[in-house]
Write a protein that holds these residues in place. Structure first.
Motif, PDB file in Angstrom:
ATOM      1  N   GLU B 231       0.829  -1.211   0.000  1.00 52.77           N
ATOM      2  CA  GLU B 231       0.000   0.000   0.000  1.00 52.77           C
ATOM      3  C   GLU B 231       0.866   1.264   0.000  1.00 52.77           C
ATOM      4  OE1 GLU B 231      -3.180  -0.168  -0.374  1.00 52.77           O
ATOM      5  OE2 GLU B 231      -3.143  -2.370  -0.240  1.00 52.77           O
ATOM      6  N   ASN B 232       2.163   1.051   0.079  1.00 55.62           N
ATOM      7  CA  ASN B 232       3.036   2.197   0.311  1.00 55.62           C
ATOM      8  C   ASN B 232       4.195   2.277  -0.687  1.00 55.62           C
ATOM      9  OD1 ASN B 232       3.736   4.457   1.597  1.00 55.62           O
ATOM     10  ND2 ASN B 232       4.020   3.505   3.618  1.00 55.62           N
ATOM     11  N   GLU B 235       6.992   4.880  -0.497  1.00 52.83           N
ATOM     12  CA  GLU B 235       8.097   4.684   0.443  1.00 52.83           C
ATOM     13  C   GLU B 235       9.274   3.978  -0.258  1.00 52.83           C
ATOM     14  OE1 GLU B 235       7.009   2.521   4.010  1.00 52.83           O
ATOM     15  OE2 GLU B 235       9.132   2.095   4.368  1.00 52.83           O
TER      16      GLU B 235
END
Ligand SMILES: Cc1cc2nc3c(=O)[nH]c(=O)nc-3n(C[C@H](O)[C@H](O)[C@H](O)COP(=O)(O)OP(=O)(O)OC[C@H]3O[C@@H](n4cnc5c(N)ncnc54)[C@H](O)[C@@H]3O)c2cc1C
Lengths: 324, 247
Positions: B231-232, B235
């Motif tokens: 989901e990231n 990052e």
């Protein structure tokens, strides 16, 4: 004594690889207290030749002849050996690429010089002459001793730091001795893609495997490569299936690459695949299977569906690039 | 016309590489040996050419430098379809030594094919050295080979493309992927016939080696992968920029 480096050109131009080779030759020359000399074959303008001086070549032999426009292993080897003899070269440096692999072994026989292919460092000792090279399709290294007086090395790409130096090189036109009998092969046709970053030159490579599912799904992968300024690659089954051109196939039986960043999307990381990419500085993997072997080779990873992740990946790169 | 394919006996491509005796010697315990993948493709292509030549290519032979333990690999090449085989009974030494041995056999042929590299010591050198010793032309990174009459047409891989090259005979072709689509698999009949085909064992000629392995090293172990949540993704990109400095 001298160290001779063969600097190939691409349509009259040198590239990063050429400067890496010259930097490497110069560093060996320093170890030996001697000079690095370069030889260029084909049509290269003087300004371009001079660039080799910036990386430490003291003298540049320029061999121009219409007949030598395309690579012909036999006469090329002959010419390089002639320059080596003239300059009393003890160590000869080639790239470990198509051309280097084609010519270096022939030169080594002419000079009766032991050959170490795919070397990755400066010699660790000069007497005996010891150098480290890749073996077992990049799964291990070997320290190899060259016993002959002359030595031929092919340097593995991206393994030596390019170093600029203050140095003015002299350019000398060299007229080799050869005869028609040396030209027993002839190039009839050249097909080259232009305007695309070559896979073997790319700093960033985005690569897709069977997990990409079908050739129609490659568009976002290409877009990611584009926003990153990289090239595209693929695993062997993908090229075998004809999903992607075979030039993109990387691995033990395909191209061996060593970019700064390798992004493996839907690739399981089979040992034969890793053989071609494990020299990449940073490896990123995206795979639905958390136990896929690619995660053992990777520095960063995401466990997830590549088709969901790709659009976010592209957006994130755009954002991060925009943030500067 | 006769074709010689030089083959080498190498560990299966999935082999876990290990060394012994202070990392001086490759540990062959449990290793499965195979025909070097590129050599196997070269052999496959040589057989296709012979079959399509209407008798013009009389013979396809294979040659290997190695001790008796490499005989299963030679038998496999015969089972795939080579007409006869040569084994020079000696330790392969280095590329220069191997090429010197092969030269004695190769000089009687019109076309000699070698793989671009062997998957063990990966030197990419034997084919090129052999061609120079024979004073024959060589074409490397060959991904297609056609022979029509006396015309040899070769596709050679270059950076970012390909060239079509013609060569006079005799010549050495150093082949890679593409030369044949899939390696041929020996059929039962081939395996039976292989037992009756000539396997000539030759004594090595006097020759020197120019290089020697001092020892081997494994690459340093890699740090564990840093996983980022799906989901990231941002990052990950930030890590690539700020930590890895890769973009
Ligand atoms: C002699 C020899 C030489 C070889 N040489 C090479 C070579 O040079 N190069 C090469 O690549 N291979 C080579 N191979 C083949 C190699 O063994 C593997 O079969 C091949 O690399 C597998 O390709 P892949 O990872 O694309 O496919 P797979 O192994 O099928 O892997 C697909 C991966 O995608 C993942 N996946 C599936 N769906 C998704 C999704 N939606 N999102 C994210 N991930 C997903 C799966 O979990 C899996 O890990 C060679 C084999 C042999 C025997």
């Amino acid at each position: 004594m001298s160290v001779l480096v063969y600097t190939e050109n691409w349509d009259g131009k040198f590239k990063k690889l050429s400067f890496e080779l010259v930097s490497y030759a110069k560093a060996i020359a320093d170890q030996l207290n001697t000079e690095a000399v370069a030889v260029s074959i084909g049509n290269v303008e003087e300004d371009e030749l001079k660039k080799l001086g910036n990386y430490g070549a003291k003298k540049i032999f320029n061999v121009q002849d219409e007949k030598l426009k395309n690579l012909a292993n036999q006469p090329y080897a002959k010419i390089i050996a002639q320059v080596a003899e003239k300059e009393d070269a003890n160590v000869l440096v080639f790239a470990n690429n198509f051309t280097g692999k084609a010519v270096a072994p022939r030169v080594s026989v002419k000079l009766k010089a032991g050959l170490a292919g795919g070397v990755i460092e400066l010699p660790s000792s000069l007497d005996p002459f010891m150098v480290k090279r890749k073996v077992f399709t990049n799964k291990a290294f070997a320290n190899i001793k060259i016993k002959s007086e002359k030595k031929v090395l092919t340097l593995f790409q991206n393994s030596f730091e390019i170093k600029e130096t203050e140095n003015a090189a002299s350019i000398e036109n060299f007229t080799p001795e050869f005869s028609d009998a040396d030209f027993r092969t002839e190039v009839k046709e050249v097909n080259k893609v232009t305007g695309k970053i070559l896979l073997t030159d790319a700093e960033i490579v985005v690569s897709g495997g069977r997990g990409m599912k079908s050739p129609e799904k490659w568009e976002p992968l290409e877009e990611l490569a584009e926003v990153l300024g990289g090239a595209t690659a693929c695993s062997r089954p993908v090229s075998d299936e004809g999903w992607r051109p075979h030039e993109e196939h990387v691995g033990q039986t395909g191209k061996i690459i060593a970019p700064n960043l390798y992004i493996a999307l839907g690739i399981s990381g089979a040992i034969q695949h890793l053989g071609g990419v494990s020299s990449s500085k940073i490896i990123v993997a995206v795979n639905t299977d958390k136990d896929a072997p690619i995660f053992e080779a990777a520095d960063y990873g995401i466990v997830g569906d590549v088709h969901k992740i790709l659009p976010q990946f592209i957006e994130a790169v755009k954002e991060v690039k925009a943030e500067g | 016309m006769k074709i010689l394919v030089c083959i080498s006996n190498v560990p299966d491509t999935t082999t876990k590489i290990k060394f012994k005796e202070d990392n001086k010697v490759f540990d062959t315990t449990g290793v499965q040996w195979i025909i070097n993948p590129w050599d196997e493709l070269a052999l496959t292509r040589a057989l296709e050419l012979k079959e399509g030549s209407g008798g013009k290519i009389e013979k396809v032979s294979v040659a290997l430098v190695g001790d008796k333990s490499s005989e299963p690999t030679i038998r496999k090449a015969l089972a795939i379809g080579a007409d006869d085989a040569f084994r020079v009974d000696t330790d392969p030494g280095d590329s220069f030594y191997v090429a010197t041995q092969l030269k004695e056999i190769a000089k009687d042929y019109d076309i000699v094919l070698c793989g671009i590299e062997s998957s063990d010591y990966t030197s990419s050198a034997v084919g090129g050295m052999l061609s120079e010793m024979l004073e024959w032309p060589s074409v490397s990174s060959v991904s297609r080979l056609n022979i029509e009459g006396d015309d040899v047409s070769i596709r050679r891989e270059i950076d970012g493309g390909q060239e079509i090259v013609s060569s006079q005979m005799p010549f050495v072709g150093i082949v890679q992927k593409g030369i044949a689509l899939e390696p041929r698999i020996p059929a039962m009949r081939g395996i039976m016939m292989a037992r009756k085909k000539p396997l000539n064992v030759l004594e090595p000629i006097e020759a020197e080696t120019l290089t020697e392995y001092e020892n081997f090293e494994m690459p340093p172990p890699k740090a564990a992968v840093k996983l980022v949540d799906e989901e990231n993704v941002k990052e990950l990109v930030e890590l690539l920029k700020n930590e890895a400095k890769a973009i």
